[in-house]
Enzyme design. Structure first.
Site, mmCIF file in Angstrom:
data_model
loop_
_atom_site.group_PDB
_atom_site.id
_atom_site.type_symbol
_atom_site.label_atom_id
_atom_site.label_comp_id
_atom_site.label_asym_id
_atom_site.label_seq_id
_atom_site.Cartn_x
_atom_site.Cartn_y
_atom_site.Cartn_z
ATOM 1 N N HIS A 148 -2.044 41.759 114.993
ATOM 2 C CA HIS A 148 -1.859 42.282 113.788
ATOM 3 C C HIS A 148 -1.025 44.459 114.383
ATOM 4 C CE1 HIS A 148 -5.137 43.808 113.455
ATOM 5 N NE2 HIS A 148 -5.284 44.215 112.542
ATOM 6 N N ASP A 149 -1.888 44.189 115.444
ATOM 7 C CA ASP A 149 -2.271 45.889 115.942
ATOM 8 C C ASP A 149 -1.736 46.040 117.106
ATOM 9 O OD1 ASP A 149 -3.362 47.413 114.341
ATOM 10 O OD2 ASP A 149 -5.484 46.486 114.762
ATOM 11 N N ASP A 190 2.108 36.764 100.468
ATOM 12 C CA ASP A 190 0.859 36.842 99.202
ATOM 13 C C ASP A 190 0.043 35.710 99.909
ATOM 14 O OD1 ASP A 190 2.971 34.911 98.296
ATOM 15 O OD2 ASP A 190 3.880 36.124 97.181
ATOM 16 N N ASP A 206 -13.507 44.726 111.641
ATOM 17 C CA ASP A 206 -13.137 45.522 111.779
ATOM 18 C C ASP A 206 -13.557 46.894 111.971
ATOM 19 O OD1 ASP A 206 -9.832 46.737 111.724
ATOM 20 O OD2 ASP A 206 -11.059 48.223 110.333
ATOM 21 N N GLU A 236 -14.928 42.920 116.599
ATOM 22 C CA GLU A 236 -13.686 44.171 117.147
ATOM 23 C C GLU A 236 -14.538 44.938 118.057
ATOM 24 O OE1 GLU A 236 -9.645 46.365 116.318
ATOM 25 O OE2 GLU A 236 -11.095 46.096 114.714
ATOM 26 N N ASP A 260 -11.223 39.742 106.493
ATOM 27 C CA ASP A 260 -11.346 40.536 107.401
ATOM 28 C C ASP A 260 -12.274 41.767 106.182
ATOM 29 O OD1 ASP A 260 -10.547 42.364 109.329
ATOM 30 O OD2 ASP A 260 -8.161 42.041 108.934
#
Length: 565
Positions: A332-333, A34, A204, A261, A103
């Site tokens: 993260h992807d 968090d 994104d 991105e 993001d």
């Protein structure tokens, strides 16, 4: 040799760090990372040398795709905190001369967003035009595009003969950027966040906002009769108009940092995207992340050192001094970079440092993903049910349909799943790796007893301390201008498993040399060594034989950063 371009903006020469908040640090003991946890770790990040912190989505969301399905752009998901906590994070970061980047997810929203709810209540009304809504023609869907997560991009609207389009999950309806009213709402939201004090955005899936219209079919590439949606993107034109409008209406007014991105731009479009007056400050270099990928896990190839070298060198050469790439080895992807780019039998601290050195000093902005700085590795899950990622579950299903048994499909998930990067950060060898005092929302990698920050902090030879040394070298006033603006030039590119390049400007040269194999190899030097600035083996000039003859024997997985005379 080109001289350094010194027209500097505030974000140039900075080191960035990506936080995937759900797995970074839990500050309230509920098992979920968090904003409180991020605030608690700001001093750690400052001590590492981080300047810019990119936080993956913390907006209100049903978390179908881990926050990339936003139901309210103006509020924080209670799992992570609230707006007051977000304001505190921004303020605490500023106290430490650090910048918060959020993001920006505006290709799509959540089906729980008020815009979409209004559109479903009246598909022909004002908010129906915020989305792509169409009917079948002659009994056929408007097009045969396959969504990124599998299946048709078209989902029926209950009680009607209409369908809405979703490039990703069916609960992530695409926003219609052809509609000026929608664009105005997006710009208003962006400026609202910039007014709150954030420094910018990572954009994104932004390349998806422009569709090839009118809708049409493409040649099917699987037995399902559908075609990869990327085929459409190759033909879509005019995205620059939207990106430029967005920049003028938002980012430009605030001198904000933006990183796109973007994964399918042409060489002729680089200046348009990240040139001096480009749409974005920077864009991620996805060349390494695309290495070995052939559309599905079964057909993917094992990444070799030569494949990796070719990817990063091609990106550097084609970008040149036009603009600044954002350089990564994981996010993260993707699975963990050390597990992807280093052969399993050769994975160790030395090879992890070698990979780090190979990418960190490339021209552009070095991004570090959480846990990368301690060498976190892929995590083996015992069954597909333990995975959380919706994309992983779809890819696993595809593997079974292609003839894999469950064991093989699970092995492929261990190699390629996005959840490899989403296991909790391993802060210590205490219970749950020090991530939480509660029950972790996802499995903690069992190797945390061996790989954790606490064990590495006071170990001068640890992966963590090597990252810290790299950042110190990068920010050293003696080298900072050169490593920020200097030209990139490959060295001995055809030498197998040697990743070597020069950073040069104003008659100054730094040579980065990485022997990306376990066997030693001799390499001719391009000039006389003035100093060994950094070594992952601890060697100094006096320790290196045959320097006088103009050659150097690199040890297995040795990485050197050399100042040339």
């Amino acid at each position: 040799m080109k001289e350094i371009n010194r027209k500097k903006k505030w974000w140039m020469g900075k080191v960035a760090y990506q936080i995937w908040p759900k797995s970074f640090a839990d500050g309230n003991g509920d098992g979920i990372g968090d904003l409180y946890g991020i605030i608690d770790k700001l001093d750690y990040l400052k001590g590492l040398g981080v300047d810019i912190i990119w936080i993956s989505p913390v907006y209100k969301s049903p978390l179908v795709d881990q926050g990339y399905d936003i139901s309210d752009y103006y509020d924080i998901n209670p799992l992570f905190g609230d707006l007051d906590t977000m304001d505190r994070l921004i303020a605490e970061a500023k106290k430490r001369d650090m910048y918060i980047v959020m993001d920006l997810v505006v290709n799509h929203c959540s089906d729980e967003h008020e815009w979409f709810k209004k559109a479903m209540a009246d598909p022909d009304g004002e908010y129906g035009k915020y989305f792509y809504i169409a009917e079948k023609k002659d009994g056929k869907l408007p097009c045969n595009w396959r969504s990124y997560f599998g299946g048709s991009v078209w989902e029926p609207i209950p009680g009607t003969d209409k369908y809405y389009l979703h490039s990703f999950h069916k609960k992530q309806p695409d926003l219609n950027w052809e509609n000026p009213a929608l664009r105005r709402e997006v710009y208003k939201m962006i400026n609202w966040w910039l007014d709150r004090g954030i420094a910018g955005f990572r954009l994104d899936a932004i390349i998806n906002i422009k569709k090839k219209l009118p809708f049409k079919d493409y040649e099917p590439d699987r037995a399902d009769g559908l075609a990869y949606i990327g085929k459409m993107l190759e033909e879509a034109e005019g995205i620059g108009e939207y990106l430029e409008e967005m920049k003028h209406e938002t980012f430009e007014k605030y001198d904000a940092f933006t990183v796109g991105e973007v994964f399918n731009d042409k060489e002729s479009e680089i200046a348009e995207y990240i040139g001096e007056n480009g749409h974005f400050s920077s864009k991620f270099d996805f060349g390494p992340e695309l290495c070995g990928k052939n559309g599905n896990w079964v057909d993917n190839e094992k990444v070799t050192a030569e494949m990796y070298k070719t990817a990063i060198f091609d990106s550097q050469v084609r970008t040149g001094s036009i603009g600044f790439l954002s350089n990564i080895i994981e996010n993260h992807d993707e699975p963990r970079g050390v597990s992807r780019f280093i052969p399993a039998e050769e994975l160790c601290d030395t090879s992890k440092k070698a990979l780090a050195c190979a990418y960190f000093f490339l021209r552009g902005i070095p991004f570090i993903y959480q846990g990368q700085e301690i060498g976190m590795e892929n995590c083996r899950f015992d069954s597909i049910d333990e995975y959380d990622d919706i994309s992983t579950k779809d890819d696993y299903k595809v593997c079974l349909e292609m003839g894999c048994d469950e064991k093989k499909a699970l092995d492929l998930a261990y190699t390629f799943s996005r959840d490899n990067a989403r296991t909790p950060v391993q802060w210590s060898d205490e219970e749950n790796a020090g991530f939480t005092t509660g029950t972790p929302w996802i499995k903690v990698n069992p190797d945390y007893k061996k790989i954790n920050l606490k064990a590495q902090l006071d170990d001068k030879d640890s992966v963590y301390n090597f990252y810290k040394k790299m950042i110190e070298v990068y920010k050293n006033p003696k080298y900072h201008e050169l490593l920020t603006f200097g030209e990139f030039a490959p060295y001995k590119r055809n030498r197998k498993n040697l990743i070597a390049y020069l950073r040069q400007a104003d008659d100054k040269k730094i040579l980065v040399m990485v022997n990306f194999q376990k066997e030693p190899q001799n390499v001719e030097l391009p000039g006389k060594i003035s100093d060994v600035i950094l070594s992952n083996t601890g060697r100094k000039v006096t320790d290196i034989p045959a320097v006088a003859e103009g050659n150097i024997e690199l040890l297995g997985y040795e990485a050197l950063v050399i100042e040339l005379a």
